[in-house]
Design a protein around this motif. Structure first.
Motif, short mmCIF file in Angstrom:
data_model
loop_
_atom_site.label_atom_id
_atom_site.label_comp_id
_atom_site.label_asym_id
_atom_site.label_seq_id
_atom_site.Cartn_x
_atom_site.Cartn_y
_atom_site.Cartn_z
N ALA A 146 -25.75 18.34 -30.07
CA ALA A 146 -26.01 17.79 -28.74
C ALA A 146 -27.08 18.65 -28.08
CB ALA A 146 -24.73 17.80 -27.91
N PHE A 165 -28.85 14.24 -25.59
CA PHE A 165 -27.74 13.46 -25.06
C PHE A 165 -27.96 12.91 -23.66
CE2 PHE A 165 -26.67 17.96 -24.23
CZ PHE A 165 -26.47 17.92 -22.84
N PRO A 191 -24.34 13.36 -20.37
CA PRO A 191 -24.43 12.74 -21.70
C PRO A 191 -24.15 11.25 -21.68
CG PRO A 191 -22.40 14.00 -21.52
CD PRO A 191 -23.18 14.25 -20.26
N VAL A 232 -23.90 9.98 -28.12
CA VAL A 232 -23.60 11.27 -28.75
C VAL A 232 -22.11 11.37 -29.07
CG1 VAL A 232 -23.29 12.51 -26.55
CG2 VAL A 232 -23.96 13.77 -28.61
N ILE A 272 -18.67 17.72 -23.48
CA ILE A 272 -20.09 18.06 -23.67
C ILE A 272 -20.73 18.40 -22.32
CG2 ILE A 272 -22.35 17.17 -24.39
CD1 ILE A 272 -20.79 15.42 -26.45
#
Length: 225
Positions: free
Chosen positions: A50, A122, A132, A136, A211
């Motif tokens: 990522a 991302f 993001p 992803v 993330i």
């Protein structure tokens, strides 16, 4: 693309090739976490990277010479990036959340199935910054290896305490490293929710939150210094 656009892309390509040589020769790289990536690959587990959009160049420097499949948008900027990164040995898949997304995800899933790591910017192609998109997470669901956030930063040097780089006035504050800069790229494994406990539609938003939390925690700290 218009003739003027082609000429501009050609000029940019020549400039980028020149800069890449300078970066490759003069940039001092500190790479962390690649031993975890290599361990995944040695065990037959295929990872997903990522990458925040503004650190594409730093990430490419940190993973140069290694095979990976990257996602590039269908825009003219994406075309320029695709040409440049192909010359670095990366495989490119074209598409984004707004155009060509379904086909791009299929190709990325095939890359993972063929044992090739996948890297996704991302929060691209237009942001919001560090937020993001679902692609992803969907790739992470299909990956057999870990998900790594690329924590990229330009470190202070003897020439400049804040690091040698140019930040473009773009939505993502894109970073262009300057020759002689010091760059750290950390392949940081993200703790993701257990896949076995959730169906895909419930897992994706939890994965995106993991993330985003990791990315904001790192970049909000390092870029405020």
């Amino acid at each position: 693309m218009s003739a003027k656009g082609e000429v501009m892309n050609l000029l940019l390509s020549v400039l980028m090739e020149f800069l890449w040589k300078l970066w490759s020769w003069t940039v001092r790289l500190e790479i962390q976490g690649l031993e975890d990536v290599d361990e995944d690959l040695a065990k037959g587990r295929v990872p997903v990277f990522a990458v925040p959009h503004h650190t594409i160049l730093l990430g490419a420097l940190g993973y140069r010479g290694r095979p990976a499949t990257l996602l590039a948008s269908l825009s003219s900027d994406g075309e320029f990036a695709a040409r440049f990164l192909k010359k670095r040995g990366f495989t490119l898949v074209r598409g984004s959340s707004s155009r060509g997304g379904k086909q791009a995800l299929l190709e990325l899933k095939n890359a993972l199935g063929n044992g090739r790591p996948v890297a996704i910017t991302f929060d691209g192609p237009k942001g919001p910054r560090l937020v993001p998109k679902s692609g992803v997470a969907v790739c992470a669901w299909h990956a057999t290896g870990s998900v790594y956030l690329l924590k990229c930063e330009v470190l202070p040097s003897f020439l400049r305490s804040t690091g040698l780089c140019i930040r473009l006035n773009s939505w993502d504050r894109f970073i262009v490293p300057i020759p002689l800069s010091r760059i750290r790229v950390n392949f940081s494994k993200i703790q993701m929710p257990e896949k076995t406990q959730h169906p895909l539609e419930e897992w994706v938003p939890q994965a995106l939150n993991s993330i985003r939390t990791n990315a904001e925690a790192f970049y909000s700290t390092t870029e405020s210094q």
